[in-house]
Write an enzyme that holds these catalytic residues in place. Structure first.
Site, PDB file in Angstrom:
ATOM      1  N   SER A   1       8.029   4.088  -0.421  1.00 53.59           N
ATOM      2  CA  SER A   1       6.920   3.409  -1.079  1.00 53.59           C
ATOM      3  C   SER A   1       6.836   3.789  -2.553  1.00 53.59           C
ATOM      4  O   SER A   1       6.680   2.927  -3.431  1.00 53.59           O
ATOM      5  CB  SER A   1       5.612   3.744  -0.366  1.00 53.59           C
ATOM      6  OG  SER A   1       4.535   3.052  -0.950  1.00 53.59           O
TER       7      SER A   1
ATOM      8  N   SER B   1       0.861  -1.187   0.000  1.00 57.25           N
ATOM      9  CA  SER B   1       0.000   0.000   0.000  1.00 57.25           C
ATOM     10  C   SER B   1       0.891   1.228   0.000  1.00 57.25           C
ATOM     11  O   SER B   1       1.886   1.277   0.742  1.00 57.25           O
ATOM     12  CB  SER B   1      -0.915   0.017   1.228  1.00 57.25           C
ATOM     13  OG  SER B   1      -1.757   1.156   1.201  1.00 57.25           O
ATOM     14  N   GLU B   2       0.555   2.217  -0.834  1.00 55.28           N
ATOM     15  CA  GLU B   2       1.474   3.337  -1.035  1.00 55.28           C
ATOM     16  C   GLU B   2       1.637   4.244   0.174  1.00 55.28           C
ATOM     17  O   GLU B   2       2.493   5.126   0.174  1.00 55.28           O
ATOM     18  CB  GLU B   2       1.075   4.161  -2.267  1.00 55.28           C
ATOM     19  CG  GLU B   2      -0.292   4.795  -2.231  1.00 55.28           C
ATOM     20  CD  GLU B   2      -1.335   3.959  -2.934  1.00 55.28           C
ATOM     21  OE1 GLU B   2      -2.289   4.535  -3.460  1.00 55.28           O
ATOM     22  OE2 GLU B   2      -1.204   2.709  -2.952  1.00 55.28           O
ATOM     23  N   ASN B   3       0.818   4.053   1.210  1.00 57.91           N
ATOM     24  CA  ASN B   3       1.062   4.838   2.418  1.00 57.91           C
ATOM     25  C   ASN B   3       2.182   4.241   3.269  1.00 57.91           C
ATOM     26  O   ASN B   3       2.549   4.799   4.292  1.00 57.91           O
ATOM     27  CB  ASN B   3      -0.216   4.996   3.247  1.00 57.91           C
ATOM     28  CG  ASN B   3      -0.784   3.669   3.713  1.00 57.91           C
ATOM     29  OD1 ASN B   3      -0.808   2.704   2.956  1.00 57.91           O
ATOM     30  ND2 ASN B   3      -1.242   3.623   4.947  1.00 57.91           N
ATOM     31  N   GLY B   4       2.764   3.094   2.840  1.00 53.19           N
ATOM     32  CA  GLY B   4       3.973   2.629   3.475  1.00 53.19           C
ATOM     33  C   GLY B   4       3.926   1.297   4.181  1.00 53.19           C
ATOM     34  O   GLY B   4       4.436   1.167   5.292  1.00 53.19           O
TER      35      GLY B   4
END
Length: 217
Positions: A87, A45-48
């Site tokens: 990310s 997930s691109e939030n990390g």
């Protein structure tokens, strides 16, 4: 005709052993619930976070553990956490094998619109543009028509574009469709759905070759 879980279950069959997979907001987040247990997959997930698991059971949610859509998630053993810079380096460096996104519109040439409806307030694009610009394998999970019954698989997108010529495959509540240079190629029908129903719900060029099998879930 499939519901949202049915769409996610069919897309889960596209996930292969060893894949690194990014799940977009909406229907794509459900895919983690249906991946085969005998394969190893890393959901990012691109939030990390790398190593997302299925959604938590009710009462077991951790408010500090969320995906990019601010939904509570679980983490698998060995999961790792990092900042957004790391990310997006992973995304822009093409280290993600499969990206699964939702969409408001997809055009027959593979354009996608999934971030903004003019006149409506949005917080921002999020990671969508980076994902479609960097990913080489994009599957869209979406309903075939909008609430008014109008097709979302179009000749040309009408909403602001997120990316151009990037979508490879679409799974809707009616069908599995491949994006080709000639248009939308029908691969599979949802259970109980006819080719004629799919054609009537598709504005873009729909290619139908031979007998179209009913999808298995």
């Amino acid at each position: 005709m499939l519901d949202k879980n049915g769409i996610a279950k069919r897309i889960a069959k596209e996930v292969k052993n060893g894949y690194y997979v990014n799940l977009g907001i909406g229907i794509p987040t459900l895919v983690a619930n249906f991946v085969r247990e005998d394969i190893e997959v890393e959901f990012q997930s691109e939030n990390g976070i790398l190593g997302m698991g299925p959604f938590p059971y009710e009462g077991e949610e951790d408010a500090d553990l969320i995906n990019a859509g601010k939904q509570t998630i679980t983490a698998l053993d060995g999961a790792s956490y990092f900042d957004s810079a790391m990310s997006f380096s992973m995304i822009r460096g093409q280290h993600v094998d499969l990206t699964i996104l939702g969409a408001m519109e997809v055009a027959e040439n593979g354009d996608i619109a999934n971030w903004k409806i003019p006149g409506r307030l949005v917080k921002g694009m999020g990671g969508a543009m980076d994902l479609v610009a960097s990913a080489e394998n994009i599957i869209v999970a979406m309903m075939h028509t909008n609430k008014r019954g109008e097709s979302k698989l179009l000749k040309r997108c009408k909403l602001p574009l997120t990316g151009v010529n990037c979508v490879k495959k679409i799974v809707t509540n009616l069908a599995v469709i491949e994006v080709t240079p000639q248009g939308f190629k029908l691969l599979e029908r949802a259970p109980g759905v006819s080719v004629e129903e799919i054609a009537a719900a598709t504005e873009g060029e729909l290619i139908v070759q031979g007998n179209i099998p009913e999808m298995t879930l």
